[in-house]
Scaffold this motif. Sequence first.
Motif, PDB file in Angstrom:
ATOM      1  N   ASP A  67       0.654  -0.960   0.142  1.00  0.00           N
ATOM      2  CA  ASP A  67       0.166  -0.444   0.033  1.00  0.00           C
ATOM      3  C   ASP A  67       1.042   1.427  -0.339  1.00  0.00           C
ATOM      4  O   ASP A  67       0.819   2.178  -0.917  1.00  0.00           O
ATOM      5  CB  ASP A  67      -0.605   0.182   1.615  1.00  0.00           C
ATOM      6  CG  ASP A  67      -1.569   1.108   1.286  1.00  0.00           C
ATOM      7  OD1 ASP A  67      -2.244   1.287   0.115  1.00  0.00           O
ATOM      8  OD2 ASP A  67      -2.002   1.637   2.502  1.00  0.00           O
ATOM      9  N   GLN A  68       1.958   1.308   0.855  1.00  0.00           N
ATOM     10  CA  GLN A  68       2.902   1.891   0.864  1.00  0.00           C
ATOM     11  C   GLN A  68       3.991   2.431  -0.100  1.00  0.00           C
ATOM     12  O   GLN A  68       5.013   3.478  -0.248  1.00  0.00           O
ATOM     13  CB  GLN A  68       3.084   3.037   2.595  1.00  0.00           C
ATOM     14  CG  GLN A  68       1.975   2.913   3.497  1.00  0.00           C
ATOM     15  CD  GLN A  68       1.953   3.559   4.545  1.00  0.00           C
ATOM     16  OE1 GLN A  68       3.325   3.848   5.133  1.00  0.00           O
ATOM     17  NE2 GLN A  68       1.637   2.616   5.770  1.00  0.00           N
ATOM     18  N   GLU A  90       2.030  10.351  12.200  1.00  0.00           N
ATOM     19  CA  GLU A  90       0.991   8.731  11.964  1.00  0.00           C
ATOM     20  C   GLU A  90       0.877   8.287  13.328  1.00  0.00           C
ATOM     21  O   GLU A  90       0.821   8.495  14.260  1.00  0.00           O
ATOM     22  CB  GLU A  90       2.460   7.590  11.777  1.00  0.00           C
ATOM     23  CG  GLU A  90       1.406   6.045  11.194  1.00  0.00           C
ATOM     24  CD  GLU A  90       2.558   5.101  10.676  1.00  0.00           C
ATOM     25  OE1 GLU A  90       4.098   5.620  11.256  1.00  0.00           O
ATOM     26  OE2 GLU A  90       1.941   3.576  10.353  1.00  0.00           O
ATOM     27  N   ASP A 120      -5.406  10.847   5.801  1.00  0.00           N
ATOM     28  CA  ASP A 120      -6.040  10.112   6.141  1.00  0.00           C
ATOM     29  C   ASP A 120      -7.150  10.736   6.653  1.00  0.00           C
ATOM     30  O   ASP A 120      -6.896  10.239   8.338  1.00  0.00           O
ATOM     31  CB  ASP A 120      -5.670   8.653   6.437  1.00  0.00           C
ATOM     32  CG  ASP A 120      -4.167   7.771   5.832  1.00  0.00           C
ATOM     33  OD1 ASP A 120      -4.825   8.089   4.846  1.00  0.00           O
ATOM     34  OD2 ASP A 120      -3.444   8.318   6.373  1.00  0.00           O
ATOM     35  N   GLN A 121      -8.307  10.412   6.000  1.00  0.00           N
ATOM     36  CA  GLN A 121      -9.506  10.861   7.057  1.00  0.00           C
ATOM     37  C   GLN A 121     -10.218   9.207   7.957  1.00  0.00           C
ATOM     38  O   GLN A 121     -10.848   9.218   9.136  1.00  0.00           O
ATOM     39  CB  GLN A 121     -11.174  11.111   6.555  1.00  0.00           C
ATOM     40  CG  GLN A 121     -10.613  12.941   5.770  1.00  0.00           C
ATOM     41  CD  GLN A 121      -9.530  13.227   4.885  1.00  0.00           C
ATOM     42  OE1 GLN A 121      -9.427  12.597   4.246  1.00  0.00           O
ATOM     43  NE2 GLN A 121      -9.488  14.660   5.336  1.00  0.00           N
ATOM     44  N   GLN A 122      -9.470   8.102   6.826  1.00  0.00           N
ATOM     45  CA  GLN A 122     -10.265   6.578   7.924  1.00  0.00           C
ATOM     46  C   GLN A 122      -9.138   6.367   8.237  1.00  0.00           C
ATOM     47  O   GLN A 122      -8.082   6.307   7.295  1.00  0.00           O
ATOM     48  CB  GLN A 122     -11.073   6.026   6.599  1.00  0.00           C
ATOM     49  CG  GLN A 122     -12.436   6.909   6.727  1.00  0.00           C
ATOM     50  CD  GLN A 122     -13.237   6.268   7.097  1.00  0.00           C
ATOM     51  OE1 GLN A 122     -13.957   6.348   8.098  1.00  0.00           O
ATOM     52  NE2 GLN A 122     -14.213   8.097   7.550  1.00  0.00           N
ATOM     53  N   LYS A 150      -3.684   0.047  12.523  1.00  0.00           N
ATOM     54  CA  LYS A 150      -4.990   0.296  12.218  1.00  0.00           C
ATOM     55  C   LYS A 150      -3.921   2.255  11.983  1.00  0.00           C
ATOM     56  O   LYS A 150      -3.528   2.311  12.864  1.00  0.00           O
ATOM     57  CB  LYS A 150      -6.096   0.310  12.714  1.00  0.00           C
ATOM     58  CG  LYS A 150      -7.741  -0.448  12.159  1.00  0.00           C
ATOM     59  CD  LYS A 150      -8.311  -0.479  13.651  1.00  0.00           C
ATOM     60  CE  LYS A 150      -9.205   0.625  13.051  1.00  0.00           C
ATOM     61  NZ  LYS A 150     -10.613   1.025  14.071  1.00  0.00           N
ATOM     62  N   ALA A 155      -2.953   6.004  10.628  1.00  0.00           N
ATOM     63  CA  ALA A 155      -3.676   7.437   9.932  1.00  0.00           C
ATOM     64  C   ALA A 155      -2.491   8.182  10.273  1.00  0.00           C
ATOM     65  O   ALA A 155      -1.743   9.177  11.053  1.00  0.00           O
ATOM     66  CB  ALA A 155      -4.794   7.221  10.592  1.00  0.00           C
ATOM     67  N   ARG A 182      -6.228   3.576   7.715  1.00  0.00           N
ATOM     68  CA  ARG A 182      -5.949   1.737   6.809  1.00  0.00           C
ATOM     69  C   ARG A 182      -5.034   1.123   7.625  1.00  0.00           C
ATOM     70  O   ARG A 182      -5.010   1.672   8.462  1.00  0.00           O
ATOM     71  CB  ARG A 182      -5.529   2.412   5.305  1.00  0.00           C
ATOM     72  CG  ARG A 182      -4.257   3.046   6.096  1.00  0.00           C
ATOM     73  CD  ARG A 182      -4.092   4.054   4.228  1.00  0.00           C
ATOM     74  NE  ARG A 182      -2.747   4.951   4.664  1.00  0.00           N
ATOM     75  CZ  ARG A 182      -1.952   5.697   3.970  1.00  0.00           C
ATOM     76  NH1 ARG A 182      -1.136   4.239   3.549  1.00  0.00           N
ATOM     77  NH2 ARG A 182      -1.200   6.726   4.403  1.00  0.00           N
TER      78      ARG A 182
END
Length: 134
Positions: free
Chosen positions: A39-40, A129, A103-105, A114, A116, A107
Amino acid sequence: MKILGIEHVGIAVDDLTSATPFWELLLKDCNKYSEKVEDQKVNTKIFDTEQGKIELLEATTDDSPIAKFITKKGRGIHHICLQVENIDEVISELAQAGILMIDQQPRIGTEGYKIAFVHPKSTGGVLVELAEKQ
Ligand code: ZN
């Protein structure tokens, strides 16, 4: 919102092979592990001091956030990560206070946490982070 402590410091490196020996020497008795985070677009090498981790970050692609960071600012400290009890609660409290979130949500990040990110524009230039252990 409850902050549990500093989870890790993320360090942007050109490549893990040349960046690792110093940390291997200094933190030889620590637990260590590697993980690829698709993802990153990074490969990580993590040293766990048991009072905060050092997370080395190597870009896997030219458009990885780590590659872009190194181009702009050079290698070095990339972000600090705070462990939180409830990430949804923290995101919502920060957003309500007008803090800019990347990040509003939440991940899923390294080690299945979890996560953001808070935008450096709202933190005085530091990428922060947030991470909740699942
Ligand atoms: Zn991190």
